[in-house]
Design an enzyme around this catalytic site. Structure first.
Site, mmCIF file in Angstrom:
data_model
loop_
_atom_site.group_PDB
_atom_site.id
_atom_site.type_symbol
_atom_site.label_atom_id
_atom_site.label_comp_id
_atom_site.label_asym_id
_atom_site.label_seq_id
_atom_site.Cartn_x
_atom_site.Cartn_y
_atom_site.Cartn_z
ATOM 1 N N GLY A 1 9.208 -9.273 -7.360
ATOM 2 C CA GLY A 1 8.060 -10.141 -7.171
ATOM 3 C C GLY A 1 6.810 -9.296 -7.218
ATOM 4 N N LYS B 1 4.477 -3.081 11.667
ATOM 5 C CA LYS B 1 4.197 -4.008 10.572
ATOM 6 C C LYS B 1 4.691 -5.411 10.917
ATOM 7 C CE LYS B 1 4.700 -4.938 5.678
ATOM 8 N NZ LYS B 1 5.403 -4.645 4.413
#
Length: 315
Positions: free
Chosen positions: A9, A178
């Site tokens: 992607g 994150k």
């Protein structure tokens, strides 16, 4: 080096394309619409320094991992086991595998599926697909990867391709950091359909984000994970460094695809339950995104509220 990107992607296309630009043999395993465009016209990388067209191989066939020096595993967290099974028969004994995925447990899940080591990594890049075979880079582009056979050499190759890589034994804490950032931004961006820099300016939103961060931090601490002292400052900074960025969760909803919310806020909720930490704000964001998923799938679109009956009460 021969490098294969499994699940190309936006992140996979950007890293694969940048590596191909400097001469590495790169193959992207991607959706048919991207494969067709890349085969026809090459991969388009749109960056601040211009638009670059890169020639590289693209296929839908996971068997392309055969003979690779390195596989960059970039599929959605929801597809880790399924995609892992498709490449397992084709992997060479010396092929290194890096997980470039959201969430904190993908490398562990993939290693269990493949029956071999997988290097966890933390990806810092803002990118999106602007169209078939066209990736638009919004900022950053670095990685932190845990130590493993050959990883120092791979890191040097990435860095030479303007993709700085740090090999570190502190990946678990970085993955959790994150995760917290994703939990603070992804769901709100998806629910509001707004980029980061816009919704953080709304009164009350930073307070809600701080609640999310506090819940995540409590769960991490109870799980033995050490997070940085300046975590909240790191979270707030994203609104400035990625002001125009829509979250991957928002983009998935816009395309009518399942999101990774179960592996973001949902992971914190599940882990919190396991360690006895309440996570009500993360739970609320999880459920709201799940409702948006249901709406995006078209469930309930035929529903029409009943017309109110006329009142026969005396006036």
């Amino acid at each position: 080096m021969k490098i294969v990107v499994m699940g190309a992607g936006a992140v996979g296309c950007y890293f694969g394309g940048m590596l191909a630009r400097v001469g590495h043999e790169v193959t992207l395993v991607a959706r048919p619409v991207h494969v067709e465009a890349i085969r026809r016209e090459g991969l388009v990388i749109e960056r601040a320094d211009g638009i670059h067209r890169v020639s590289l191989a693209a296929t839908e066939d996971p068997a392309a991992v055969a003979g690779a020096d390195l596989v960059l595993f970039c599929v959605k967290s929801t597809d880790t086991e399924i995609a892992g099974e498709t490449i397992r028969p084709h992997l060479g004994p010396s092929t290194a595998i890096w997980s470039l995925q959201n969430g904190v447990d993908n490398a562990e899940r993939l290693a269990a599926t493949l029956g071999r080591p997988v290097s966890a990594s933390v990806v810092y890049v803002a990118a999106g697909m602007a169209g078939p075979g066209h990736v638009r880079h919004h900022g950053r582009g670095e990685l932190i990867v845990e130590p493993g056979p050959g990883n120092e050499d791979f890191a040097a190759a990435f860095t030479a391709a303007a993709l700085p890589v740090t090999v570190s034994g502190e990946v678990a804490g970085a993955l959790w950091t994150k995760l917290v950032i994703n939990c603070a931004y992804n769901a709100i961006s998806a629910i509001a359909e707004l980029p980061y820099g816009v919704f953080v300016a709304e009164p009350g939103v930073p307070d809600m984000m701080r609640d999310v961060v506090d819940e995540c931090s409590a769960v991490a601490s109870a799980s033995g994970i050490l997070l940085p002292d300046d975590l909240w400052e790191k979270v707030r900074a994203i609104a400035s460094t990625m002001e125009g960025q829509m979250s991957s969760t928002a983009m998935d909803l816009a395309r009518g695809r399942p999101t990774e919310i179960d592996h973001l806020n949902g992971y914190v909720v599940a882990r919190g339950a396991a360690v006895g930490i309440a996570t009500p704000v993360n739970r609320a964001l999880l459920l709201l995104v799940k409702l948006r998923e249901t709406a995006a799938a078209g469930v309930g679109r035929s529903f029409r509220p009943a017309r109110p009956r006329p009142s026969h009460r005396p006036s």
